[in-house]
Design an enzyme around this catalytic site. Structure first.
Site, short mmCIF file in Angstrom:
data_model
loop_
_atom_site.label_atom_id
_atom_site.label_comp_id
_atom_site.label_asym_id
_atom_site.label_seq_id
_atom_site.Cartn_x
_atom_site.Cartn_y
_atom_site.Cartn_z
N HIS A 157 -23.36 52.92 -60.03
CA HIS A 157 -23.89 54.00 -60.87
C HIS A 157 -23.41 53.89 -62.32
CE1 HIS A 157 -25.70 56.66 -57.71
NE2 HIS A 157 -24.99 55.84 -56.96
N ASP A 365 -22.67 54.84 -70.87
CA ASP A 365 -23.03 55.64 -69.68
C ASP A 365 -23.97 54.80 -68.82
OD1 ASP A 365 -23.15 57.90 -68.06
OD2 ASP A 365 -23.57 59.26 -69.72
P1 ADQ Z 1 -21.91 61.36 -64.26
O1 ADQ Z 1 -20.99 60.61 -65.17
O2 ADQ Z 1 -21.31 62.49 -63.55
O3 ADQ Z 1 -22.61 60.39 -63.22
P2 ADQ Z 1 -24.59 62.35 -65.32
O4 ADQ Z 1 -25.60 61.32 -65.03
O5 ADQ Z 1 -24.76 62.93 -66.68
O6 ADQ Z 1 -23.08 61.88 -65.28
O7 ADQ Z 1 -24.73 63.49 -64.23
C1 ADQ Z 1 -24.10 64.69 -64.36
C2 ADQ Z 1 -24.75 65.71 -63.42
O8 ADQ Z 1 -23.89 66.83 -63.38
C3 ADQ Z 1 -26.10 66.18 -63.94
O9 ADQ Z 1 -26.99 66.33 -62.87
C4 ADQ Z 1 -25.78 67.53 -64.59
O10 ADQ Z 1 -26.80 68.50 -64.46
C5 ADQ Z 1 -24.57 68.00 -63.81
N1 ADQ Z 1 -23.73 68.79 -64.72
C6 ADQ Z 1 -23.07 68.39 -65.81
N2 ADQ Z 1 -22.45 69.43 -66.41
C7 ADQ Z 1 -22.75 70.51 -65.69
C8 ADQ Z 1 -22.41 71.91 -65.77
N3 ADQ Z 1 -21.65 72.40 -66.75
N4 ADQ Z 1 -22.89 72.72 -64.83
C9 ADQ Z 1 -23.66 72.25 -63.85
N5 ADQ Z 1 -24.00 70.97 -63.70
C10 ADQ Z 1 -23.56 70.11 -64.60
C11 ADQ Z 1 -22.59 58.99 -62.88
C12 ADQ Z 1 -22.78 58.01 -64.03
C13 ADQ Z 1 -24.08 58.32 -64.77
C14 ADQ Z 1 -25.25 58.29 -63.81
C15 ADQ Z 1 -24.96 59.15 -62.58
C16 ADQ Z 1 -26.03 58.95 -61.51
O11 ADQ Z 1 -21.68 58.07 -64.92
O12 ADQ Z 1 -24.29 57.37 -65.82
O13 ADQ Z 1 -26.41 58.78 -64.45
O14 ADQ Z 1 -23.71 58.81 -61.98
O15 ADQ Z 1 -26.22 57.61 -61.20
#
Ligand code: ADQ
Length: 472
Positions: A157, A365
């Protein structure tokens, strides 16, 4: 359909009605598991004094989950250690934060072996095994050592680092070699795939075969770029439902006519929050007429609080947001609203919709799902503008966002000014193009693409199957 066995560090069992609070990934995986009568295996998140290998099976909404507890030393060395203090920073270009300790490496190997020991008796001959993320890179090799001959896939990921960085990891070769025990390895973008192929060819001497597979020491691996999507249609629907409408209305009321610039991120140094604040501050200073007409809402729930670099970034952001607010705020206006908590997904959808622009500016990311969710939540007739780091995997798909260099405060400031001045027809045109991609390459597309690659065995791979057996 073969039974699907998903393995990841943590397991997300489906929750109640409509699964409204679950991310698209958990919902899509749950649907695939339900359909194939499959199982999701991982760490419970709980600790036990000494590891027993006891598996806790549960069935929720048609999905079986199987979880194990780990010892405190495992959590410290494997999870807080090798996963989050060694691999995560290194794979996000933060070699300055990467810690190399033999204890971490040992813990990582031990936990992967524990996973293999408990998982392998559960695997039936036709199961498809799908392992997720950097916590579990060597698991495929451990399963092969235990005689498992099923098709096993791995999806990373996070980004794959450039070779010159990866070389600084002690025993990097062994780690990468272990990927060759999978049938398929999936990465989020062509860029990360190219980096992986570069390492495999230049460091291991792996060969690329005519059909694009990699061959190394008698094993054949298909490495693919397969960007993870969101359930765009469901997210769009959610933005029109009660919870979202209420959150959107309440945000607009509290904005009092000011344009809201939104950031939503796990509190992590890879997300570029400090640089984002600098860029926003620059915008306010370069456009004093805009002060009091905009504000930034940054939502950043803390994560990995046991790791020192996460405590430090939290402190730095507290100080920086306080400094900017102290310097620029007036009695009626605060430039940054900085909130350290999470919100239900429905409320988040409403907040996305209320924002004139969203700043998604990670320094690195793998993909970034917030960028995709922001686009999906917009009002098609009056969408907001996505400002996106060109260093997020999502930038490969969302080319109509305003792409920025997150390290450059000037670039970020210019993009904010452009977003707030963009006319409606340009906003709609950009949004439509991005929405088309999100709908086409959604989470089910991602899941099916990976599973197709995993099931689509060819004779060449079948022939090397015997060689997958590794001496114990
Ligand atoms: P993450 O680094 O966790 O994931 P991201 O892809 O941005 O990052 O996903 C975060 C998730 O958490 C999103 O669905 C978002 O809605 C939720 N989230 C964030 N802040 C929130 C809040 N305050 N309240 C509720 N929900 C919140 C890792 C990798 C990424 C990759 C994903 C999936 O680092 O690059 O996109 O896995 O493969």
């Amino acid at each position: 359909m073969s039974r699907l066995l998903v393995v990841s560090n943590r397991v997300q069992p489906p929750v109640g009605e409509g699964e409204a609070n679950q991310g698209g990934l958990a919902v899509a995986l749950s649907a695939a598991l339900r359909e194939s009568n499959g199982m999701w295996f991982g760490w419970s998140g709980q600790e036990t004094e000494s590891f027993t290998g006891h598996i806790n099976f549960q069935r929720n909404h048609g999905v079986t989950t199987a979880t194990i507890d780990l010892e405190p030393q495992d959590t410290e060395e494997y999870y807080n250690g090798y996963a989050n203090r060694t691999l995560w920073p290194l794979f996000h270009d933060r070699i300055d934060l990467a810690e190399f300790q033999r204890g971490f490496e040992g813990g990582y190997a031990r936990v992967n072996l524990r996973f293999a020991d408990t998982l392998s008796p559960l695997i039936e001959p036709d199961d498809l095994v799908w392992i997720h993320d950097y916590h579990m890179i060597p698991l495929g090799r451990e399963l092969r050592r235990q005689g498992i001959q099923n098709r096993i896939g791995f999806f990373l990921h996070i980004p794959w680092p450039p070779t010159r960085l990866l070389l600084s990891l002690p025993h990097h070769r062994e780690l990468v070699e272990s990927l060759f025990f999978y049938d398929v390895v999936g990465l989020q973008t062509q860029e990360w795939l190219d980096s992986f192929l570069h390492y495999a060819q230049t460091q291991l001497g792996a060969e690329i075969l005519e059909d694009g597979c990699l061959s190394y020491q008698g094993r054949v691996l298909r490495a693919i770029a397969c960007p993870i999507g969101i359930d765009a249609a469901a997210f769009q629907d959610m933005a029109n439902q009660e919870l979202a409408i209420q959150a959107c209305d309440s945000m607009r009321r509290s904005a009092e006519g000011r344009a809201m610039i939104l950031g939503v991120d796990r509190l992590d140094y890879s997300k570029g929050l400090e640089e984002r604040f600098w860029g926003y501050e620059r915008f306010l200073k370069e456009h004093p007429e805009m002060q009091e007409k905009v504000f930034m809402l940054q939502i950043a729930p803390p994560s990995r609080g046991d790791v020192q670099s996460y405590q430090e970034i939290r402190n730095q952001l507290d100080t920086l947001s306080g400094r900017i607010n102290g310097e620029l705020a007036s009695a009626e206006w605060v430039p940054i609203r900085y909130v350290n908590k999470g919100y239900p997904r429905g409320a988040l959808a409403g907040m996305y919709r209320a924002a004139a622009a969203c700043l998604v500016t990670p320094l690195r990311d793998g993909m970034n799902l917030v960028a995709k969710e922001y686009v999906a939540a917009q009002d098609p007739e009056d969408p907001g503008v996505l400002i996106l780091s060109s260093f997020a995997g999502a930038a490969h798909q969302l080319k109509q966002a305003l792409l920025v260099n997150p390290h450059s405060a000037e670039d970020v400031a210019d993009a904010i000014a452009r977003a707030l001045n963009m006319d409606k027809s340009e906003r709609i045109e950009r949004w439509q193009a991005m929405m088309d991609i999100l709908r086409k390459e959604d989470v089910n597309w991602w899941l099916n693409s990976f599973v197709d690659a995993l099931t689509g065995g060819d004779e060449g791979r079948a022939k090397v199957r015997e060689k997958d057996k590794v001496p114990a």
